[in-house]
Enzyme design. Sequence first.
Site, PDB file in Angstrom:
ATOM      1  CB  THR A 195      -1.397   0.065   0.616  1.00 42.65           C
ATOM      2  OG1 THR A 195      -1.809  -0.930   1.150  1.00 42.65           O
ATOM      3  CG2 THR A 195      -1.471   0.971   1.650  1.00 42.65           C
ATOM      4  NE  ARG A 202      -8.860  -7.755   1.968  1.00 47.49           N
ATOM      5  CZ  ARG A 202      -7.953  -6.471   1.803  1.00 47.49           C
ATOM      6  NH1 ARG A 202      -7.479  -6.516   1.454  1.00 47.49           N
ATOM      7  NH2 ARG A 202      -7.381  -7.137   4.067  1.00 47.49           N
ATOM      8  N   GLY A 249     -10.243  -3.740   2.383  1.00 46.68           N
ATOM      9  CA  GLY A 249      -9.420  -3.715   2.977  1.00 46.68           C
ATOM     10  C   GLY A 249      -9.107  -2.526   4.111  1.00 46.68           C
ATOM     11  CG  ASP A 250      -6.700  -0.965   5.814  1.00 45.65           C
ATOM     12  OD1 ASP A 250      -6.566  -2.206   4.738  1.00 45.65           O
ATOM     13  OD2 ASP A 250      -4.899  -0.882   6.735  1.00 45.65           O
ATOM     14  CB  THR A 252       1.243   0.216   4.773  1.00 47.01           C
ATOM     15  OG1 THR A 252       1.231  -1.057   3.482  1.00 47.01           O
ATOM     16  CG2 THR A 252       2.605   0.291   5.154  1.00 47.01           C
ATOM     17  N   GLY A 253      -0.744  -1.656   5.680  1.00 55.80           N
ATOM     18  CA  GLY A 253       0.096  -3.440   6.537  1.00 55.80           C
ATOM     19  C   GLY A 253      -1.287  -4.533   6.505  1.00 55.80           C
ATOM     20  N   GLY A 283      -5.047  -5.305   6.434  1.00 52.47           N
ATOM     21  CA  GLY A 283      -6.181  -4.538   6.520  1.00 52.47           C
ATOM     22  C   GLY A 283      -7.796  -5.135   7.525  1.00 52.47           C
TER      23      GLY A 283
HETATM   24  N1  GLY Z   1      -3.813  -2.006   4.327  1.00 52.69           N
HETATM   25  C1  GLY Z   1      -4.168  -2.749   2.483  1.00 52.69           C
HETATM   26  C2  GLY Z   1      -5.265  -3.350   2.734  1.00 52.69           C
HETATM   27  O1  GLY Z   1      -5.185  -4.784   3.434  1.00 52.69           O
HETATM   28  O2  GLY Z   1      -5.529  -3.712   1.574  1.00 52.69           O
END
Ligand code: GLY
Length: 333
Positions: A198, A226, A228-229, A249-250, A252
């Site tokens: 990310t 799906r 993510g965050d 970033t990580g 999510g």
């Molecule tokens: N941090 C990006 C995701 O998990 O989609």
Amino acid sequence: MTRALFGFLLSLMIVSTGPVAHAQTESETPEWRIVIHGGAGVITRDKLTDEQEAAYNAALEVSLKAGSDVLREGGSAVDAVQAAVLTMEDDALFNSGHGAVMTAAHEHELDASIMDGKNRDAGSVAGVKHVKNPILAARAVMDQSEHVMFAGQGADDFAESVGLETVENSYFTTERRKKALERVLDTQSREDADRHGTVGAVALDKDGNIAAATTTGGMTAKAPGRIGDSPLIGAATYAQNDVCAVSATGHGEYFIRVGVAKTICTRVELAGDSIAGAAENALGQVAELGGDGGVIVMGGDGQYAYVFNTAGMYRGMSDSTGAMETAIFEAED
Ligand code: GLY
């Protein structure tokens, strides 16, 4: 005690106390500043060739320059984070626009968000497949709609309706990501790099406004649909003047459950935590749940921190003093 000495002691304290934090803080207040990340993960020297390391550092510098050019000219923090993220979306090294990871259905679904700390306006898109630059779509949602978030086909349609460039989904595909998808589908297991990459930015402008932006392709072989965050305000992205701006970033699923970005800013605002301490707390919660990743954080005064519980994070900073730094591995700080 001088502010510089305080900052130095603080950074020593943070590195030595927590199982998760690798923080760097700096206490000078610049006229403007931008801080970026290009993903966190098991990024160790043995995993990158010298050429790859040089390419990542060069790409981070391109992003920092794009954001700095905006801020130097007196542009807004929100324009700067958009500009910085845009260059990384266009660079196949990162998991955002061109070069993003693929879903289990052999497609790309991209997420992005942006927030202006001046008025806490925000915009985001989730699961877009055709807008070339998701961060521009998120910005358009913020500026040109009455809403904060669009998803799926409606988000792509909205982006097209406001004149943003759209592309075939295959525009985002690279050989590297195709191979990664095949490997994950064959082995039914993801390597660290399949879950990371990310991109994001936080910035302070000459008027004292801060902003944050984040874009991702998500994780390799994610189920279609799906999310993510990264498109979630409060999870990966948050900005509030005089408090803090965060881009995360990580993994999510964990960042969503902790509400990482808002948790950090709330701790800064209400608990009086330092930005690095607040980030360490939030990432500690992520780690407790089993997740990993990192954040870049900027305080309302331009102080900044990189905090991550992974072996590395592509990252960098430039500011009005002429400072420019990029780093990848844990030990470079
Ligand atoms: N941090 C990006 C995701 O998990 O989609």
